[in-house]
Motif scaffolding. Structure first.
Motif, PDB file in Angstrom:
ATOM      1  N   TYR A 165      46.376  44.925  38.742  1.00 53.08           N
ATOM      2  CA  TYR A 165      46.151  46.086  37.874  1.00 53.08           C
ATOM      3  C   TYR A 165      44.669  46.226  37.549  1.00 53.08           C
ATOM      4  N   LEU A 166      44.045  45.131  37.136  1.00 50.16           N
ATOM      5  CA  LEU A 166      42.629  45.182  36.762  1.00 50.16           C
ATOM      6  C   LEU A 166      41.744  45.592  37.935  1.00 50.16           C
ATOM      7  N   ALA A 167      42.051  45.091  39.128  1.00 50.15           N
ATOM      8  CA  ALA A 167      41.269  45.447  40.313  1.00 50.15           C
ATOM      9  C   ALA A 167      41.441  46.927  40.642  1.00 50.15           C
ATOM     10  N   LEU A 168      42.676  47.406  40.600  1.00 50.96           N
ATOM     11  CA  LEU A 168      42.923  48.809  40.897  1.00 50.96           C
ATOM     12  C   LEU A 168      42.308  49.711  39.831  1.00 50.96           C
ATOM     13  N   LYS A 169      42.392  49.277  38.575  1.00 47.72           N
ATOM     14  CA  LYS A 169      41.801  50.060  37.489  1.00 47.72           C
ATOM     15  C   LYS A 169      40.284  50.161  37.671  1.00 47.72           C
ATOM     16  N   ALA A 170      39.648  49.074  38.025  1.00 46.74           N
ATOM     17  CA  ALA A 170      38.195  49.086  38.250  1.00 46.74           C
ATOM     18  C   ALA A 170      37.834  50.027  39.393  1.00 46.74           C
ATOM     19  N   GLN A 171      38.605  49.977  40.475  1.00 48.49           N
ATOM     20  CA  GLN A 171      38.356  50.875  41.605  1.00 48.49           C
ATOM     21  C   GLN A 171      38.549  52.330  41.188  1.00 48.49           C
ATOM     22  N   TYR A 172      39.631  52.594  40.462  1.00 49.21           N
ATOM     23  CA  TYR A 172      39.920  53.951  40.004  1.00 49.21           C
ATOM     24  C   TYR A 172      38.811  54.474  39.091  1.00 49.21           C
TER      25      TYR A 172
END
Length: 99
Positions: free
Chosen positions: A29-36
């Motif tokens: 989640y944190l990785a995807l949130k950072a990318q988003y």
């Protein structure tokens, strides 16, 4: 295959709605949130996380809000400072609670 922004947002919403069942879920989640956030400059997920934590501090009866112990007060003010980076008006709203 790369996800579209809409797919990323949907996945982030799903994770927030369902919660995290493992540390790996949280890390994903944190990785995807950072990318988003990097691609869209939309920090709404970070703001929601921070305000959720602030609301927990406010509503937990044991905290005796606004008469917080020093550790909880420091945590609260740290969260407000983090929120201030994304939304000053909302941060001021939470800052007023301790006044």
């Amino acid at each position: 295959m790369a996800q579209t922004l809409e797919e990323m947002r949907y996945q982030l919403e799903e994770w927030l709605a369902q919660g995290f069942t493992s540390p790996e879920d949280r890390a994903n989640y944190l990785a995807l949130k950072a990318q988003y956030e990097d691609e869209t400059l939309d920090y709404s997920f970070s703001k929601r996380e921070i305000t959720g934590q602030l609301e927990l501090i406010i509503t937990i009866r044991e905290n005796d809000f606004p008469n917080l112990d020093e550790v909880t007060k420091a945590e609260y003010l740290d969260l407000v400072a983090q929120l201030d980076e994304f939304d000053q008006e909302q941060a001021n709203y939470y800052r007023k609670y301790l006044s």
